[in-house]
Design a protein around this motif. Structure first.
Motif, PDB file in Angstrom:
ATOM      1  N   CYS A  73     -24.873  -6.794 -14.111  1.00  0.00           N
ATOM      2  CA  CYS A  73     -26.004  -6.366 -14.941  1.00  0.00           C
ATOM      3  C   CYS A  73     -26.729  -7.580 -15.507  1.00  0.00           C
ATOM      4  O   CYS A  73     -27.957  -7.673 -15.418  1.00  0.00           O
ATOM      5  CB  CYS A  73     -25.496  -5.470 -16.068  1.00  0.00           C
ATOM      6  SG  CYS A  73     -26.736  -5.101 -17.325  1.00  0.00           S
ATOM      7  N   ASN A  74     -25.984  -8.518 -16.081  1.00  0.00           N
ATOM      8  CA  ASN A  74     -26.593  -9.721 -16.647  1.00  0.00           C
ATOM      9  C   ASN A  74     -27.332 -10.524 -15.581  1.00  0.00           C
ATOM     10  O   ASN A  74     -28.440 -11.003 -15.808  1.00  0.00           O
ATOM     11  CB  ASN A  74     -25.530 -10.599 -17.308  1.00  0.00           C
ATOM     12  CG  ASN A  74     -25.072 -10.066 -18.636  1.00  0.00           C
ATOM     13  OD1 ASN A  74     -25.783  -9.343 -19.315  1.00  0.00           O
ATOM     14  ND2 ASN A  74     -23.855 -10.413 -19.010  1.00  0.00           N
ATOM     15  N   ASP A  75     -26.704 -10.683 -14.404  1.00  0.00           N
ATOM     16  CA  ASP A  75     -27.311 -11.476 -13.334  1.00  0.00           C
ATOM     17  C   ASP A  75     -28.563 -10.814 -12.765  1.00  0.00           C
ATOM     18  O   ASP A  75     -29.518 -11.485 -12.395  1.00  0.00           O
ATOM     19  CB  ASP A  75     -26.303 -11.707 -12.206  1.00  0.00           C
ATOM     20  CG  ASP A  75     -25.152 -12.609 -12.615  1.00  0.00           C
ATOM     21  OD1 ASP A  75     -25.243 -13.248 -13.695  1.00  0.00           O
ATOM     22  OD2 ASP A  75     -24.147 -12.665 -11.868  1.00  0.00           O
ATOM     23  N   THR A  76     -28.560  -9.484 -12.693  1.00  0.00           N
ATOM     24  CA  THR A  76     -29.672  -8.762 -12.080  1.00  0.00           C
ATOM     25  C   THR A  76     -30.802  -8.482 -13.065  1.00  0.00           C
ATOM     26  O   THR A  76     -31.975  -8.652 -12.743  1.00  0.00           O
ATOM     27  CB  THR A  76     -29.172  -7.414 -11.497  1.00  0.00           C
ATOM     28  OG1 THR A  76     -28.106  -7.689 -10.586  1.00  0.00           O
ATOM     29  CG2 THR A  76     -30.287  -6.679 -10.779  1.00  0.00           C
ATOM     30  N   TYR A  77     -30.462  -8.058 -14.272  1.00  0.00           N
ATOM     31  CA  TYR A  77     -31.465  -7.587 -15.226  1.00  0.00           C
ATOM     32  C   TYR A  77     -31.652  -8.488 -16.435  1.00  0.00           C
ATOM     33  O   TYR A  77     -32.547  -8.251 -17.242  1.00  0.00           O
ATOM     34  CB  TYR A  77     -31.104  -6.179 -15.702  1.00  0.00           C
ATOM     35  CG  TYR A  77     -30.999  -5.192 -14.568  1.00  0.00           C
ATOM     36  CD1 TYR A  77     -32.142  -4.647 -13.980  1.00  0.00           C
ATOM     37  CD2 TYR A  77     -29.760  -4.809 -14.067  1.00  0.00           C
ATOM     38  CE1 TYR A  77     -32.055  -3.745 -12.936  1.00  0.00           C
ATOM     39  CE2 TYR A  77     -29.656  -3.904 -13.016  1.00  0.00           C
ATOM     40  CZ  TYR A  77     -30.805  -3.377 -12.457  1.00  0.00           C
ATOM     41  OH  TYR A  77     -30.715  -2.498 -11.427  1.00  0.00           O
ATOM     42  N   GLY A  78     -30.780  -9.466 -16.618  1.00  0.00           N
ATOM     43  CA  GLY A  78     -30.887 -10.371 -17.757  1.00  0.00           C
ATOM     44  C   GLY A  78     -29.902 -10.023 -18.864  1.00  0.00           C
ATOM     45  O   GLY A  78     -29.417  -8.900 -18.955  1.00  0.00           O
ATOM     46  N   HIS A  79     -29.634 -11.018 -19.693  1.00  0.00           N
ATOM     47  CA  HIS A  79     -28.638 -10.850 -20.755  1.00  0.00           C
ATOM     48  C   HIS A  79     -29.073  -9.871 -21.842  1.00  0.00           C
ATOM     49  O   HIS A  79     -28.234  -9.225 -22.464  1.00  0.00           O
ATOM     50  CB  HIS A  79     -28.267 -12.203 -21.361  1.00  0.00           C
ATOM     51  CG  HIS A  79     -27.408 -13.007 -20.448  1.00  0.00           C
ATOM     52  ND1 HIS A  79     -26.051 -12.867 -20.404  1.00  0.00           N
ATOM     53  CD2 HIS A  79     -27.727 -13.932 -19.503  1.00  0.00           C
ATOM     54  CE1 HIS A  79     -25.548 -13.676 -19.489  1.00  0.00           C
ATOM     55  NE2 HIS A  79     -26.549 -14.335 -18.925  1.00  0.00           N
ATOM     56  N   SER A  80     -30.368  -9.731 -22.073  1.00  0.00           N
ATOM     57  CA  SER A  80     -30.796  -8.760 -23.084  1.00  0.00           C
ATOM     58  C   SER A  80     -30.465  -7.344 -22.627  1.00  0.00           C
ATOM     59  O   SER A  80     -30.075  -6.498 -23.445  1.00  0.00           O
ATOM     60  CB  SER A  80     -32.287  -8.902 -23.398  1.00  0.00           C
ATOM     61  OG  SER A  80     -33.067  -8.672 -22.238  1.00  0.00           O
ATOM     62  N   THR A  81     -30.560  -7.076 -21.330  1.00  0.00           N
ATOM     63  CA  THR A  81     -30.169  -5.769 -20.807  1.00  0.00           C
ATOM     64  C   THR A  81     -28.656  -5.610 -20.870  1.00  0.00           C
ATOM     65  O   THR A  81     -28.151  -4.531 -21.196  1.00  0.00           O
ATOM     66  CB  THR A  81     -30.669  -5.589 -19.356  1.00  0.00           C
ATOM     67  OG1 THR A  81     -32.087  -5.735 -19.351  1.00  0.00           O
ATOM     68  CG2 THR A  81     -30.299  -4.222 -18.810  1.00  0.00           C
ATOM     69  N   GLY A  82     -27.921  -6.693 -20.590  1.00  0.00           N
ATOM     70  CA  GLY A  82     -26.463  -6.657 -20.725  1.00  0.00           C
ATOM     71  C   GLY A  82     -26.046  -6.371 -22.155  1.00  0.00           C
ATOM     72  O   GLY A  82     -25.121  -5.578 -22.397  1.00  0.00           O
ATOM     73  N   ASP A  83     -26.737  -6.985 -23.118  1.00  0.00           N
ATOM     74  CA  ASP A  83     -26.447  -6.709 -24.526  1.00  0.00           C
ATOM     75  C   ASP A  83     -26.736  -5.251 -24.868  1.00  0.00           C
ATOM     76  O   ASP A  83     -25.975  -4.608 -25.593  1.00  0.00           O
ATOM     77  CB  ASP A  83     -27.269  -7.622 -25.445  1.00  0.00           C
ATOM     78  CG  ASP A  83     -26.807  -9.064 -25.412  1.00  0.00           C
ATOM     79  OD1 ASP A  83     -25.718  -9.341 -24.856  1.00  0.00           O
ATOM     80  OD2 ASP A  83     -27.540  -9.922 -25.954  1.00  0.00           O
ATOM     81  N   LEU A  84     -27.834  -4.733 -24.325  1.00  0.00           N
ATOM     82  CA  LEU A  84     -28.172  -3.331 -24.556  1.00  0.00           C
ATOM     83  C   LEU A  84     -27.111  -2.411 -23.952  1.00  0.00           C
ATOM     84  O   LEU A  84     -26.761  -1.386 -24.545  1.00  0.00           O
ATOM     85  CB  LEU A  84     -29.547  -3.028 -23.964  1.00  0.00           C
ATOM     86  CG  LEU A  84     -30.170  -1.695 -24.312  1.00  0.00           C
ATOM     87  CD1 LEU A  84     -30.331  -1.540 -25.822  1.00  0.00           C
ATOM     88  CD2 LEU A  84     -31.519  -1.553 -23.623  1.00  0.00           C
ATOM     89  N   TYR A  85     -26.591  -2.785 -22.804  1.00  0.00           N
ATOM     90  CA  TYR A  85     -25.506  -2.038 -22.160  1.00  0.00           C
ATOM     91  C   TYR A  85     -24.288  -1.981 -23.098  1.00  0.00           C
ATOM     92  O   TYR A  85     -23.699  -0.920 -23.308  1.00  0.00           O
ATOM     93  CB  TYR A  85     -25.180  -2.725 -20.840  1.00  0.00           C
ATOM     94  CG  TYR A  85     -24.031  -2.201 -20.022  1.00  0.00           C
ATOM     95  CD1 TYR A  85     -23.515  -0.918 -20.165  1.00  0.00           C
ATOM     96  CD2 TYR A  85     -23.456  -3.007 -19.055  1.00  0.00           C
ATOM     97  CE1 TYR A  85     -22.468  -0.469 -19.373  1.00  0.00           C
ATOM     98  CE2 TYR A  85     -22.416  -2.569 -18.260  1.00  0.00           C
ATOM     99  CZ  TYR A  85     -21.921  -1.298 -18.419  1.00  0.00           C
ATOM    100  OH  TYR A  85     -20.889  -0.850 -17.643  1.00  0.00           O
ATOM    101  N   ILE A  86     -23.941  -3.113 -23.693  1.00  0.00           N
ATOM    102  CA  ILE A  86     -22.806  -3.172 -24.630  1.00  0.00           C
ATOM    103  C   ILE A  86     -23.079  -2.308 -25.858  1.00  0.00           C
ATOM    104  O   ILE A  86     -22.239  -1.517 -26.279  1.00  0.00           O
ATOM    105  CB  ILE A  86     -22.512  -4.631 -25.035  1.00  0.00           C
ATOM    106  CG1 ILE A  86     -21.962  -5.411 -23.844  1.00  0.00           C
ATOM    107  CG2 ILE A  86     -21.539  -4.684 -26.215  1.00  0.00           C
ATOM    108  CD1 ILE A  86     -21.881  -6.910 -24.064  1.00  0.00           C
ATOM    109  N   VAL A  87     -24.258  -2.451 -26.443  1.00  0.00           N
ATOM    110  CA  VAL A  87     -24.606  -1.710 -27.665  1.00  0.00           C
ATOM    111  C   VAL A  87     -24.641  -0.207 -27.398  1.00  0.00           C
ATOM    112  O   VAL A  87     -24.073   0.578 -28.167  1.00  0.00           O
ATOM    113  CB  VAL A  87     -25.957  -2.207 -28.247  1.00  0.00           C
ATOM    114  CG1 VAL A  87     -26.452  -1.290 -29.349  1.00  0.00           C
ATOM    115  CG2 VAL A  87     -25.817  -3.634 -28.749  1.00  0.00           C
ATOM    116  N   ASN A  88     -25.292   0.206 -26.308  1.00  0.00           N
ATOM    117  CA  ASN A  88     -25.349   1.635 -25.978  1.00  0.00           C
ATOM    118  C   ASN A  88     -23.958   2.191 -25.729  1.00  0.00           C
ATOM    119  O   ASN A  88     -23.630   3.302 -26.168  1.00  0.00           O
ATOM    120  CB  ASN A  88     -26.236   1.883 -24.762  1.00  0.00           C
ATOM    121  CG  ASN A  88     -27.707   1.722 -25.077  1.00  0.00           C
ATOM    122  OD1 ASN A  88     -28.126   1.784 -26.229  1.00  0.00           O
ATOM    123  ND2 ASN A  88     -28.499   1.502 -24.055  1.00  0.00           N
TER     124      ASN A  88
END
Length: 190
Positions: A73-88
């Motif tokens: 997720c981080n590699d494909t969409y960026g770390h902000s999306t990865g952070d959102l994945y964690i938060v959600n």
């Protein structure tokens, strides 16, 4: 004399305000010390405090889980999306488990729940609920699964510490994660 009384009242009011500010600041610092700033869940410090002070753990379950494909997720969409994945994910976990126990974020994308007064079937039902929520809320492939481990606290829990049980749950979780990774790589043709 009246001036003295007024000055004393003003000074007392200032001290009371300062005292309230200090108590408020102590409460804020305590909040930061025990809660994860990203997700709002309890953090590893809170887990360690509970583990070191837990007295009665009969009928408790430890559930650990790790989000699958966070690196992808981080590699494909960026770390902000990865952070959102964690938060959600944390919000889903909290919404489903908070009535049954305490929810902790104990690492980057690793979570732990200490469920009280429950059986393994209760934990498995909650995990199925989480999986349904992941599928409903996430639109990309990376965020649709997690790996988990469930371990019950044995009757002679006085002889077994919580960290040992957490380690056992982690072992179950990582075995499941390896299986998921094989499936995911197979789907991608790797």
């Amino acid at each position: 004399f009246l001036i003295f009384i007024v000055a004393l009242g003003i000074e007392s009011a200032k001290q009371a305000i300062e005292s309230m500010k200090k108590r408020h600041r102590v409460a804020e610092l305590e909040q930061f010390a025990l809660n994860d700033s990203m997700t709002g869940l309890y953090n590893r410090n809170a887990y360690d405090y509970f583990a070191n002070n837990a007295k009665k753990l009969e009928n408790h379950m430890i559930v650990t889980f790790d989000l699958n494909n966070l690196k992808s997720c981080n590699d494909t969409y960026g770390h902000s999306t990865g952070d959102l994945y964690i938060v959600n994910s944390a919000h889903i976990i909290e919404n489903i488990f908070e009535r049954f126990g305490k929810c902790y974020r104990i690492g980057g994308d690793e979570f732990c729940i200490l469920m009280r007064d429950c059986a393994g079937d209760d934990a498995r039902k909650r995990l199925a609920d989480i999986q349904k929520q992941f599928v409903l809320r996430e639109k990309t492939n990376y965020a649709r699964s997690f790996s988990c481990g469930i371990v019950g606290v044995p009757r002679n829990h006085d002889k077994v510490d919580l960290d040992t049980l957490l380690h056992e749950a982690d072992e179950v979780m990582y075995n499941q994660k390896r299986e998921h990774k094989k499936e995911y790589q197979s789907e991608l043709g790797i």
